[in-house]
Scaffold this motif. Structure first.
Motif, short mmCIF file in Angstrom:
data_model
loop_
_atom_site.label_atom_id
_atom_site.label_comp_id
_atom_site.label_asym_id
_atom_site.label_seq_id
_atom_site.Cartn_x
_atom_site.Cartn_y
_atom_site.Cartn_z
N ASP A 192 -0.43 47.27 56.88
CA ASP A 192 -1.68 47.06 56.14
C ASP A 192 -2.41 45.81 56.64
OD1 ASP A 192 -1.22 49.29 54.61
OD2 ASP A 192 -0.28 48.19 52.96
N VAL A 193 -1.65 44.75 56.95
CA VAL A 193 -2.27 43.52 57.44
C VAL A 193 -2.96 43.76 58.77
CG1 VAL A 193 -1.79 41.20 58.33
CG2 VAL A 193 -0.70 41.97 56.22
N THR A 217 5.99 38.02 53.38
CA THR A 217 6.09 39.08 52.37
C THR A 217 7.31 38.80 51.52
OG1 THR A 217 7.40 40.48 53.85
CG2 THR A 217 5.01 40.79 53.86
N ASN A 230 -5.45 38.40 51.44
CA ASN A 230 -5.94 39.33 50.43
C ASN A 230 -5.33 40.73 50.56
OD1 ASN A 230 -8.00 37.90 48.75
ND2 ASN A 230 -8.90 37.52 50.77
N THR A 231 -4.37 40.85 51.46
CA THR A 231 -3.65 42.12 51.60
C THR A 231 -2.55 42.20 50.56
OG1 THR A 231 -4.11 42.19 53.98
CG2 THR A 231 -2.32 43.58 53.16
N VAL A 242 3.81 46.47 54.70
CA VAL A 242 2.87 45.37 54.50
C VAL A 242 2.28 44.93 55.83
CG1 VAL A 242 2.62 42.98 53.71
CG2 VAL A 242 4.00 44.58 52.39
N ALA A 275 -8.53 37.95 55.45
CA ALA A 275 -8.09 39.35 55.35
C ALA A 275 -6.59 39.44 55.11
CB ALA A 275 -8.47 40.11 56.62
N VAL A 276 -5.83 38.53 55.72
CA VAL A 276 -4.37 38.55 55.59
C VAL A 276 -3.94 38.24 54.17
CG1 VAL A 276 -2.24 37.39 56.28
CG2 VAL A 276 -3.93 38.03 58.01
N ASN A 298 -6.18 45.72 58.22
CA ASN A 298 -7.24 44.91 57.62
C ASN A 298 -7.81 43.90 58.61
OD1 ASN A 298 -6.86 46.29 55.25
ND2 ASN A 298 -5.59 44.72 54.29
#
Length: 295
Positions: A257-258, A242, A210-211, A254, A207-208, A261
Motif C-alpha cells: 500500500d505504501v 508497521t 497517512n497509509t 502494508v 503519503a507514507v 501511494n
C-alpha cells in the motif's frame, strides 16, 4: 539321606516364601490401587496446574514444563509409597540408587538428547521468542509454531516445517522480527534529476505516514533520505514502520500500500520516475540505427 534332606529344605523354603507371598497379597493389592489412584490424581493435579498457569501466562513451554514436573514428581512419590506399603522398601531404595547410576550412564550414551532436554529447560525460563513470533535461527527463517523440551518447530514462509534442536537455539544467535510487534521496512524510489528533492521528500513522507498500518512516533519514526545517484535517477530511500505479528502477510500488505501511494503522489505532484538510460554503441561499419516512434 542328604538328597532327601535337601529336598525337604527346598520344600520348606518354597512353602515359607509362598506363605509370605500370600500374606503380602493384600498389601500388594493396596499398593497397586495406590499407584493407579495416584496416577489419576497426578494427572488431575497436573491438568489443574496447567490451566491455572495458562491463565497467568501465555508461555506454553513454561506451562508444560511445570505441569510435567509436578506430574512426574507426584507419580514418583506415589510409586515409592506403594513399594513401601507392599513391603518392598528395599526395592524402592535400590531403584533410586539404580536411577542415579543410570542417569550417568544414559547421560553419556544419549548426550545429544540430554543436551537438548537441558536446553529446553533453560529456554522454558529464559528464551528470546514466543509462539507465533517470526524469527531467524541460523539460516532458518519462519514463524514459531511449537516449543517442546527437545526441539522447537518453525513454519517457514514457503510452507516447510522445520524442527530445530533446542541446543542449537541456545548456542546460536536468534533474530526476533516481531517480539514487540514493530517491524521496519524500506524501499527505493527514483525521481528525475530535474525534480526538487525537498519537495519529493515532503510529498512522499506525507503519503507514507497517512497509509493505513504505518506507525510514525518518536520511537518509530518514518523518514525519506537520498540513497544515491543512479544513471538516470536520484534514488530516495523510504523507511517506515508497521506494527504487526503477521510478519510476512501483514508487513508486506502494508508495504504494498505504501509503494502504491508513493507512486500515485509522485505522479500527482508532477514529479517523474524516469526509466534507466540505455546506451547504444555502434560497431564496425554501422553508422545509424532505424528508429520508429509510435504514439
Amino acid at each position: 539321606m542328604n538328597f532327601s534332606s535337601t529336598i525337604a529344605k527346598l520344600k520348606e523354603s518354597v512353602q515359607l516364601y509362598w506363605n509370605e507371598f500370600i500374606n503380602q497379597i493384600p498389601k500388594i493389592i493396596i499398593a497397586i490401587l495406590i499407584v493407579a489412584v495416584g496416577i489419576i490424581i497426578a494427572n488431575l493435579i497436573s491438568n489443574f496446574f496447567r490451566k491455572t498457569i495458562s491463565k497467568k501466562t501465555n508461555d506454553p513451554l513454561m506451562t508444560n514444563f511445570l505441569a510435567k514436573t509436578i506430574k512426574i514428581s507426584f507419580s514418583i512419590l506415589v510409586i515409592m509409597l506403594a513399594l513401601k506399603i507392599a513391603g518392598l522398601g528395599g526395592i524402592a531404595a535400590g531403584l533410586l540408587t539404580a536411577a542415579g547410576a543410570s542417569a550417568i550412564i544414559f547421560g553419556f550414551a544419549f548426550k545429544d538428547v540430554g543436551e537438548n532436554f537441558i536446553s529446553g529447560v533453560i529456554l522454558s525460563f529464559n528464551r528470546p521468542f514466543d509462539v507465533n513470533d517470526t524469527v531467524m535461527i541460523g539460516d532458518i527463517f519462519g514463524k514459531v509454531k511449537m516449543m517442546e523440551f527437545r526441539f522447537t518447530k518453525l513454519k517457514t514462509f514457503d510452507g516447510r516445517d522445520v524442527y530445530i534442536p533446542n541446543s542449537d537455539i541456545v548456542k546460536k544467535a536468534v533474530y526476533n522480527y516481531t517480539e514487540d510487534g514493530f517491524y521496519r521496512s524500506d524501499f527505493v524510489v527514483g525521481i528525475d534529476y530535474d525534480d526538487d528533492i525537498d519537495t519529493a521528500k515532503k510529498v512522499i513522507i506525507n503519503a507514507v505516514v497517512n497509509t493505513l498500518g504505518v506507525i510514525d512516533t518518536d520511537e518509530h519514526q518514518c523518514f525519506v533520505t537520498v540513497d544515491g545517484l543512479g544513471v538516470s535517477t536520484v534514488n530516495l530511500k523510504v523507511i517506515f514502520w508497521t506494527k504487526t505479528k503477521e510478519y510476512k502477510r501483514g508487513a508486506l500488505e502494508v508495504k504494498s500500500d505504501v509503494i502504491k501511494n508513493v507512486k500515485n503522489v509522485i505522479i500527482k505532484n508532477g514529479l517523474n520516475m524516469p526509466a534507466d538510460i540505455t546506451e547504444i554503441k555502434l560497431y564496425g561499419s554501422q553508422d545509424s540505427i532505424p528508429v520508429t516512434v509510435t504514439k
